[in-house]
Scaffold this active site. Structure first.
Site, mmCIF file in Angstrom:
data_model
loop_
_atom_site.group_PDB
_atom_site.id
_atom_site.type_symbol
_atom_site.label_atom_id
_atom_site.label_comp_id
_atom_site.label_asym_id
_atom_site.label_seq_id
_atom_site.Cartn_x
_atom_site.Cartn_y
_atom_site.Cartn_z
ATOM 1 C CB CYS A 1 -0.990 0.006 1.164
ATOM 2 S SG CYS A 1 -0.294 0.064 2.800
ATOM 3 C CB CYS A 2 1.356 4.065 0.937
ATOM 4 S SG CYS A 2 1.784 5.816 1.117
ATOM 5 C CB ILE A 3 5.427 4.976 -1.560
ATOM 6 C CG1 ILE A 3 6.502 5.249 -2.635
ATOM 7 C CG2 ILE A 3 6.074 4.438 -0.280
ATOM 8 C CD1 ILE A 3 5.966 5.903 -3.890
#
Length: 239
Positions: free
Chosen positions: A149-151
């Site tokens: 998730c995210c980066i």
């Protein structure tokens, strides 16, 4: 029987380690999904399922004063800092054995782009830490799901050319996606970026890679929490 999941951290704190809310959300959703999430310090119970937490035993690229938002002269260790989130119950990533787990999940935070790889400095030309790379390759080869998730989806984009991931949108829609250029960098690596809303995740069924954008989107915390929940649910389905 619950699933056995490895959670890989990158430190403690959004600017130089793992994003704390994302790591916590992943653990909550894993617990809700039936995996046993340990909180006591020391060896995990000898059960046929559960969540174990790992981090590389390396020095952080930098240390950021989260009050001022600026780097300091401190030196900190990724494993030691990650132990804060793991309540002390953590192992060196070098000790992770793929055969003992059904899936692996990587929360986001700048520590992913600084400590688990060099994306923060080198972008699409980054290198991935050897134990992170070997962990991803091992789960992929064993056809076991990988959640990011995210980066952290950039790890999959770098290690698995041609895979499908999402970091949200490829345009800064309504100012909610200030890092939308990351999608272009992912495409330049030969991967397919799939546009998704913050409360959604994308499943690359061929590679068993599940991704969600989390804090790559400026959204209410509960929407980010829900998006991570869909990622965890899909990982557990594939496991």
């Amino acid at each position: 029987m619950g699933k056995r999941v490895a959670l890989v951290l990158a430190g403690c704190g959004v600017f130089d380690g793992s994003e704390i809310h994302e790591a916590s959300a992943a653990l909550v959703h894993l617990s809700r999904g039936g995996a046993e999430v340990g909180g006591r310090r020391g060896p995990a119970p000898r059960r046929p399922y559960g969540v174990k937490i790992f981090a590389p035993n390396i020095e952080q690229r930098d240390v950021v004063d989260h009050l001022k938002g600026s780097p300091t002269e401190e030196k900190r260790n990724v494993l030691v800092e990650s132990a804060r989130l793991a309540r002390g119950n953590i192992q060196d990533l070098a000790e992770l054995k793929t055969s003992e787990f059904d899936a692996v999940i990587f929360p986001g935070g700048f520590g992913v782009a600084k400590n688990l790889c060099s994306w923060a400095v080198d972008g699409k030309n980054c290198t991935v830490h050897e134990h992170v790379n070997s962990t991803l390759q091992a789960f992929h080869s064993a056809k076991k799901p990988i959640g990011l998730c995210c980066i952290s989806p950039v790890l999959a984009a770098k290690v698995f050319p041609g895979c499908e991931v999402t970091v949200g949108q490829d345009k800064n829609v309504d100012g909610r996606f200030p890092d939308a250029e990351t999608a272009s960098a992912i495409a330049e690596l030969g991967c397919k970026h799939i546009c998704k809303n913050v409360n959604e995740s994308h499943v690359d069924k061929a590679n068993k890679i599940v991704t969600t954008c989390a804090f790559m989107c400026k959204a209410p915390l509960h929407e980010i929490f829900d998006g991570i929940g869909t990622m965890v649910q899909e990982v557990l389905k594939l496991a």
